[in-house]
Every structure is written in C-alpha cells, then in structure tokens.
Design a protein around this motif. Structure first.
Motif, PDB file in Angstrom:
ATOM      1  N   THR A 125      46.044  44.220  58.828  1.00  0.00           N
ATOM      2  CA  THR A 125      45.312  43.304  57.954  1.00  0.00           C
ATOM      3  C   THR A 125      43.816  43.523  58.104  1.00  0.00           C
ATOM      4  OG1 THR A 125      47.059  41.643  58.120  1.00  0.00           O
ATOM      5  CG2 THR A 125      44.884  40.895  57.431  1.00  0.00           C
ATOM      6  N   SER A 126      43.397  43.601  59.354  1.00  0.00           N
ATOM      7  CA  SER A 126      41.983  43.840  59.616  1.00  0.00           C
ATOM      8  C   SER A 126      41.529  45.145  58.974  1.00  0.00           C
ATOM      9  CB  SER A 126      41.763  43.876  61.123  1.00  0.00           C
ATOM     10  OG  SER A 126      40.452  44.256  61.423  1.00  0.00           O
ATOM     11  N   PHE A 149      42.694  34.547  56.176  1.00  0.00           N
ATOM     12  CA  PHE A 149      43.069  35.673  57.031  1.00  0.00           C
ATOM     13  C   PHE A 149      44.491  35.516  57.540  1.00  0.00           C
ATOM     14  CE2 PHE A 149      43.203  38.154  60.941  1.00  0.00           C
ATOM     15  CZ  PHE A 149      42.565  39.314  60.556  1.00  0.00           C
ATOM     16  N   ASP A 150      44.831  34.333  57.981  1.00  0.00           N
ATOM     17  CA  ASP A 150      46.184  34.108  58.484  1.00  0.00           C
ATOM     18  C   ASP A 150      47.224  34.354  57.397  1.00  0.00           C
ATOM     19  OD1 ASP A 150      45.029  33.473  60.842  1.00  0.00           O
ATOM     20  OD2 ASP A 150      45.269  31.309  60.661  1.00  0.00           O
ATOM     21  N   ASP A 151      46.898  33.933  56.175  1.00  0.00           N
ATOM     22  CA  ASP A 151      47.830  34.190  55.082  1.00  0.00           C
ATOM     23  C   ASP A 151      48.051  35.684  54.896  1.00  0.00           C
ATOM     24  OD1 ASP A 151      48.000  31.520  54.730  1.00  0.00           O
ATOM     25  OD2 ASP A 151      46.889  31.431  52.844  1.00  0.00           O
ATOM     26  N   PHE A 152      46.955  36.430  54.924  1.00  0.00           N
ATOM     27  CA  PHE A 152      47.072  37.884  54.772  1.00  0.00           C
ATOM     28  C   PHE A 152      47.910  38.468  55.897  1.00  0.00           C
ATOM     29  CE2 PHE A 152      43.017  37.893  52.149  1.00  0.00           C
ATOM     30  CZ  PHE A 152      43.678  38.184  50.982  1.00  0.00           C
ATOM     31  N   VAL A 153      47.706  37.967  57.098  1.00  0.00           N
ATOM     32  CA  VAL A 153      48.458  38.496  58.234  1.00  0.00           C
ATOM     33  C   VAL A 153      49.949  38.254  58.045  1.00  0.00           C
ATOM     34  CG1 VAL A 153      48.958  38.192  60.684  1.00  0.00           C
ATOM     35  CG2 VAL A 153      46.594  38.360  59.908  1.00  0.00           C
ATOM     36  N   SER A 154      50.300  37.031  57.704  1.00  0.00           N
ATOM     37  CA  SER A 154      51.738  36.761  57.595  1.00  0.00           C
ATOM     38  C   SER A 154      52.340  37.526  56.418  1.00  0.00           C
ATOM     39  CB  SER A 154      52.000  35.257  57.460  1.00  0.00           C
ATOM     40  OG  SER A 154      51.212  34.715  56.437  1.00  0.00           O
ATOM     41  N   TYR A 155      51.558  37.676  55.357  1.00  0.00           N
ATOM     42  CA  TYR A 155      52.034  38.489  54.236  1.00  0.00           C
ATOM     43  C   TYR A 155      52.286  39.923  54.690  1.00  0.00           C
ATOM     44  CZ  TYR A 155      51.853  41.058  49.830  1.00  0.00           C
ATOM     45  OH  TYR A 155      52.127  41.894  48.779  1.00  0.00           O
ATOM     46  N   THR A 156      51.307  40.486  55.401  1.00  0.00           N
ATOM     47  CA  THR A 156      51.461  41.858  55.898  1.00  0.00           C
ATOM     48  C   THR A 156      52.656  41.973  56.829  1.00  0.00           C
ATOM     49  OG1 THR A 156      49.070  42.149  55.768  1.00  0.00           O
ATOM     50  CG2 THR A 156      50.293  43.707  57.136  1.00  0.00           C
ATOM     51  N   GLY A 186      37.547  51.047  62.502  1.00  0.00           N
ATOM     52  CA  GLY A 186      37.099  50.757  63.854  1.00  0.00           C
ATOM     53  C   GLY A 186      36.156  49.571  63.921  1.00  0.00           C
ATOM     54  N   LEU A 187      35.244  49.513  62.956  1.00  0.00           N
ATOM     55  CA  LEU A 187      34.280  48.411  62.969  1.00  0.00           C
ATOM     56  C   LEU A 187      34.916  47.094  62.550  1.00  0.00           C
ATOM     57  CD1 LEU A 187      31.146  50.208  61.517  1.00  0.00           C
ATOM     58  CD2 LEU A 187      31.572  49.514  63.868  1.00  0.00           C
ATOM     59  N   SER A 188      36.072  47.180  61.896  1.00  0.00           N
ATOM     60  CA  SER A 188      36.680  45.933  61.430  1.00  0.00           C
ATOM     61  C   SER A 188      37.059  45.028  62.597  1.00  0.00           C
ATOM     62  CB  SER A 188      37.918  46.241  60.583  1.00  0.00           C
ATOM     63  OG  SER A 188      38.977  46.695  61.390  1.00  0.00           O
ATOM     64  N   VAL A 189      37.411  45.620  63.722  1.00  0.00           N
ATOM     65  CA  VAL A 189      37.782  44.763  64.850  1.00  0.00           C
ATOM     66  C   VAL A 189      36.550  44.030  65.376  1.00  0.00           C
ATOM     67  CG1 VAL A 189      39.515  46.463  65.433  1.00  0.00           C
ATOM     68  CG2 VAL A 189      37.435  46.348  66.785  1.00  0.00           C
ATOM     69  N   LEU A 190      35.385  44.580  65.093  1.00  0.00           N
ATOM     70  CA  LEU A 190      34.150  43.886  65.459  1.00  0.00           C
ATOM     71  C   LEU A 190      33.902  42.727  64.501  1.00  0.00           C
ATOM     72  CD1 LEU A 190      32.128  44.631  67.690  1.00  0.00           C
ATOM     73  CD2 LEU A 190      30.661  45.566  65.910  1.00  0.00           C
ATOM     74  N   ILE A 191      34.035  43.028  63.217  1.00  0.00           N
ATOM     75  CA  ILE A 191      33.795  42.008  62.197  1.00  0.00           C
ATOM     76  C   ILE A 191      34.782  40.855  62.344  1.00  0.00           C
ATOM     77  CG2 ILE A 191      33.614  41.608  59.729  1.00  0.00           C
ATOM     78  CD1 ILE A 191      31.622  43.641  60.705  1.00  0.00           C
ATOM     79  N   PHE A 192      36.043  41.191  62.563  1.00  0.00           N
ATOM     80  CA  PHE A 192      37.088  40.182  62.596  1.00  0.00           C
ATOM     81  C   PHE A 192      37.411  39.729  64.013  1.00  0.00           C
ATOM     82  CE2 PHE A 192      38.306  42.298  58.483  1.00  0.00           C
ATOM     83  CZ  PHE A 192      37.896  41.246  57.695  1.00  0.00           C
ATOM     84  N   GLU A 193      36.483  39.963  64.906  1.00  0.00           N
ATOM     85  CA  GLU A 193      36.694  39.583  66.296  1.00  0.00           C
ATOM     86  C   GLU A 193      37.306  38.193  66.439  1.00  0.00           C
ATOM     87  OE1 GLU A 193      33.766  38.593  70.110  1.00  0.00           O
ATOM     88  OE2 GLU A 193      32.989  38.817  68.089  1.00  0.00           O
ATOM     89  N   ARG A 194      36.694  37.235  65.768  1.00  0.00           N
ATOM     90  CA  ARG A 194      37.170  35.869  65.910  1.00  0.00           C
ATOM     91  C   ARG A 194      38.567  35.709  65.314  1.00  0.00           C
ATOM     92  NH1 ARG A 194      36.326  30.923  63.017  1.00  0.00           N
ATOM     93  NH2 ARG A 194      35.697  32.309  61.346  1.00  0.00           N
ATOM     94  N   GLN A 195      38.752  36.291  64.139  1.00  0.00           N
ATOM     95  CA  GLN A 195      40.044  36.165  63.479  1.00  0.00           C
ATOM     96  C   GLN A 195      41.145  36.805  64.304  1.00  0.00           C
ATOM     97  OE1 GLN A 195      39.924  34.431  60.795  1.00  0.00           O
ATOM     98  NE2 GLN A 195      38.092  34.895  59.604  1.00  0.00           N
ATOM     99  N   ILE A 196      40.895  37.990  64.818  1.00  0.00           N
ATOM    100  CA  ILE A 196      41.906  38.666  65.619  1.00  0.00           C
ATOM    101  C   ILE A 196      42.211  37.852  66.865  1.00  0.00           C
ATOM    102  CG2 ILE A 196      42.358  40.716  67.003  1.00  0.00           C
ATOM    103  CD1 ILE A 196      40.771  42.324  64.958  1.00  0.00           C
ATOM    104  N   GLY A 197      41.158  37.385  67.513  1.00  0.00           N
ATOM    105  CA  GLY A 197      41.379  36.553  68.676  1.00  0.00           C
ATOM    106  C   GLY A 197      42.230  35.342  68.348  1.00  0.00           C
TER     107      GLY A 197
END
Lengths: 239, 239
Positions: free
Chosen positions: A176-177, A142-149, B179-190
């Motif tokens: 990214t999300s 995920f972090d890789d995708f974020v920095s790429y984006t 919208g639901l992606s922020v739920l799925i990726f909650e941990r990643q976004i955090g």
DNA sequence: CAGGATGCTAAACACTTGTTCAGCCCTCCG
DNA sequence: CGGAGGGCTGAACAAGTGTTTAGCATCCTG
C-alpha cells in the motif's frame, strides 16, 4: 421549510454554489495545502465573497471537513466499482484513467490527506469532535487501502497467482505504501522523466518496470533475504 | 548577569545559540510543518526571543533555507559514508540505526522537504533567488536519491546480483519512490502494526516482507507483465 | 579605558486572515 | 401585494504573525 423548491430547482446535480465552493476548496487545498489556502482565495476562485464561504460551511475547518467527507465518499465509491472484481474491474480502471483530468485535483487532495497528519496527541480545542474516535481522515483512508490490498492479495494467494508471504498483513502495508508513493511523488516522478506530473505517458512508462519488480523481483538470488532472516533470528537472543 | 559563566561553560561546538535555533526549527518544521510553525514557537523552544531568531537568519524563510542547507549537508555526508561501499557500508547503516533517535527530527524534516513542493511556477517575490536554477531543495534531494539508487543497481547488474531492466532509469525512480515511501508513511505504517512510528521493531518486521518482494516478486507468473507489454505494444498504433 | 561590535530583548508596527455584522436583492407563500 | 426568508455582499473586527526599531549588557580591540 425551503427544501421543496430547492430540490426541484437544484442544478443538474453538482453546480450548486455550495458544491462549487467545495470543489474549489478541494482544488486549492490540494494544490497549495490547507494552511496556505485562504478563504478569500477560494471565494475568488468561485467568484463569490469570502463571507459566503463561511456562511455555507460555518468555519474554514468545517469546509475542510466537508471536503474530506466528499473525497472519502468518492474514493470508496470508486473502490467499490473497481473492487467487485470480474470484468467490471478493467473497465472501471480504464474509465477512471480516461477521466483522469477531472479527478486530478482529488489526487492532490488525497495526497495531502495522507501526508498532513501531525503527531499532535495533545488536547486541542476541537469543539466538534465528531470524527470517529481519534484517528484522522487520512489514517482511515490509509487503513482502508491496506485492508483492500490485503484482501486482493489474499485472493491472489488463494488462486495461486500470488506468492505466499510470511507476514501477509505487513506485506499489504508495504505494498500500500509503495502504491501510494507514486501519488505522493507524482511531481518528482514526472520531473525525473521529463513529464509534467502523472501524465498518461508517465504512467505508461512506469508500468513495465514496476511489473518487472513485482514479477521477478530485483535481486537474482536470495542472499539478502537469507541474511536478513538470519540476522533477525539471531537477534532474538540479544534485544 | 549570568552570561560570564555561560560563556565559559559553552558546550563543545554545536551548542551555539544559532545552531540551537536551527535545530529547534528543524524539529518544529518537521513535526508541524513550515507554515504552522511560528517564529515565536521556535524562540520559545530555544528559550530566546523571537527577535533573535530573525536577527540570526534575517527572515523566517532565511531560517528555512539554513535548515535546508544543513539537512542537505547531513544527508550527503551520510550517503557518502554509506555509499563508498565495501565493509564500511553495513557498519555505517548499523551506527545510523543506532543513533536513530537523535536523527528522528531530521527524518520528519526530510519527509516534509520531499512532499511540500508546490506547483507554483508563477513569479513570486523571491528576492534572494540564490537556489540553483529553479528546482527546489526537495527536488534536488529526490534526484540525488534517484541517481544514487541507479548507480547502486547498475553495479548490482554488473556483478550479477540484480536483474536487468528494460528501463533502468525508470526502475531507479520507482525504487526510490518506494524506498522513500516508508519515510513519508512512517506514522501510518507504525499505526498499522501497533507501533509508534518507525521504531526498530517496526523496521525489523518490515525487512522480511520487503525483501520477499524484491527477491521473488509477488506474482507467481508473468501474466500481468506480458499483458502490459502487449497493451503497450498495441497502443502504439492508437494514441 | 574608550568605543565599537555583538548577542540579545521588549515593545511596537504592518499586514494577513478567519470570522462577524448589518443590510441588500430576489423568490415565493399567504 | 406584503412580508418573510434565504443567498449573498462589503465593511469592519479581532487575533495572530513576521518583522522592525530602539535600547541594554557584555566582550573584544586599539
């Protein structure tokens, strides 16, 4: 010891039994999940014994690790092919879409990789703690995708094709999300429009509405945006 | 032994053992996943025996079904509270965010609900096939969100606050997915912004960039959109 | 108070699943 | 040719897990 011969006799490149086991594991892990996939099922898929799977990878978790490594390598390779910009990008994307079927199992696996993370920070008996620090493979991906984006859109801002943002990093995280959500919800999106998963027809139908959003937005005015900004600003005094 | 007092001291209405088991199951299913959560772990969380869990719900899968039903009920109740529009909406959202911590386990459970669906169309020994037709609970939940979103934005189009779309249904599907992606990726976004999951600080920081996207888009011109439209149009002759 | 119903438990059972063990077959080196 | 080593297998083992069973205690009803 044995490397000389094997090196010469090794099949076209990918058909060694070990690789076939790994591919089957990626397929089943992606389709059914890690926990619900049994070693015996993988063995049966390949047509070998369960013992051989263990013989090659030590443990089931070792197999998972090998799958992770393989997928990460493929993803970064693809990203490198696409990411170097210029004319190669479109061609890379097209060839990628063309061979979609071959890589469909990988997509399911990646989806699992991104969502499987458990919030276990307790000390587990992870004897081979060789992964980088404490972040899981999914986190790193995920972090890789974020920095790429973020890099992509920074370039876009630089050449004027992309709006500036008050928080470019956060925007990259959000985008990214959003982008990965179509991977996660592949089945749901397909169902919603009567297709079976991410077919090319589904992708085609998604393109225009998505670009509409990213070109014009959805709101006709900035009432929401201004209201939110005001709310955030005034909230500073009452934490 | 000590039950007399307990019986009299029983909490208001929701603390019946059955409900406590269900809540613990939602917590653990959401945190660790269905397959990795053992009946004994749930029992221990509540402080009862494993047999009692089965006694109340028949099977582990029955327990899952009860959890699904409960969550679906709560979600639709919340949606009704928010969805009737007008002034109540903002208040409902605010109170919802205020009690976020209480419902955090539900969010994790919903996330699992949406992503767990396996593509098993084979005939499984599902003796109690009482769910509506063949769509899973996660599917139904996603569809509900889609139709809710579609209705919202149709209203927006009607009152002029939202742009029209060439494919409103698809746009609703996409926006639901986003919208639901922020739920799925909650941990990643955090993680990406140094917070622990979907804290209020994280939500606050997300708001502006997200509204930027939905107000102005990200592209400064419609080159991409036009290119895609042309590509789709010309592709019709070469399938 | 008798008796059934209910909430609940400990122990056992049946089965799955990851892993190990002993050994077979085959190729290749000395 | 002999032996060694690796790919591979079938059977067994050990641990974990969902579920069953028999039984205890308590409460409500007739």
């Amino acid at each position: 010891m044995f490397s000389i011969l094997n090196m010469r006799l090794v099949e076209p490149d990918d058909a060694t039994t070990r690789a076939r086991i790994r591919d089957a594991a990626i397929l089943l892990f992606g389709r059914d999940g890690f926990r619900e996939t049994t070693v015996r099922a993988i063995a049966q898929e390949v047509g070998v014994s369960a013992a051989l799977v263990i013989h090659h990878f030590g443990t089931k978790d070792g197999l998972r690790l090998a799958c992770d490594e393989f997928i990460m390598g493929e993803v970064t390779a693809q990203a490198a092919g696409i990411g170097n910009g210029g004319q190669g990008t479109t061609a890379a994307i097209q060839s990628w879409l063309g061979e979609m079927d071959k890589r469909r199992p990988w997509l399911a696996y990646i989806s699992r990789l991104l969502t499987d993370g458990s919030s276990t920070s307790s000390t587990k008996d992870d004897s081979s703690n060789n992964s980088s620090s404490d972040t899981s493979v999914g986190d790193r991906l995920f972090d890789d995708f974020v920095s790429y984006t973020e890099r992509m859109f920074a370039d876009g801002v630089a050449d004027g094709s992309v709006h500036e943002s008050v928080d470019p990093h956060m925007r990259a995280v959000i985008l990214t999300s959003y982008g990965l959500s179509v991977l996660i919800f592949e089945r749901q999106i397909g169902r919603a429009i009567g297709e079976a998963g991410l077919t090319s027809a589904a992708a085609a139908r998604m393109t225009i509405p998505a670009l509409e959003i990213f070109t014009h937005g959805v709101y006709t005015n900035d009432a929401m945006l201004r209201a939110a900004k005001d709310a955030i600003a005034t909230k500073g005094s009452t934490p």
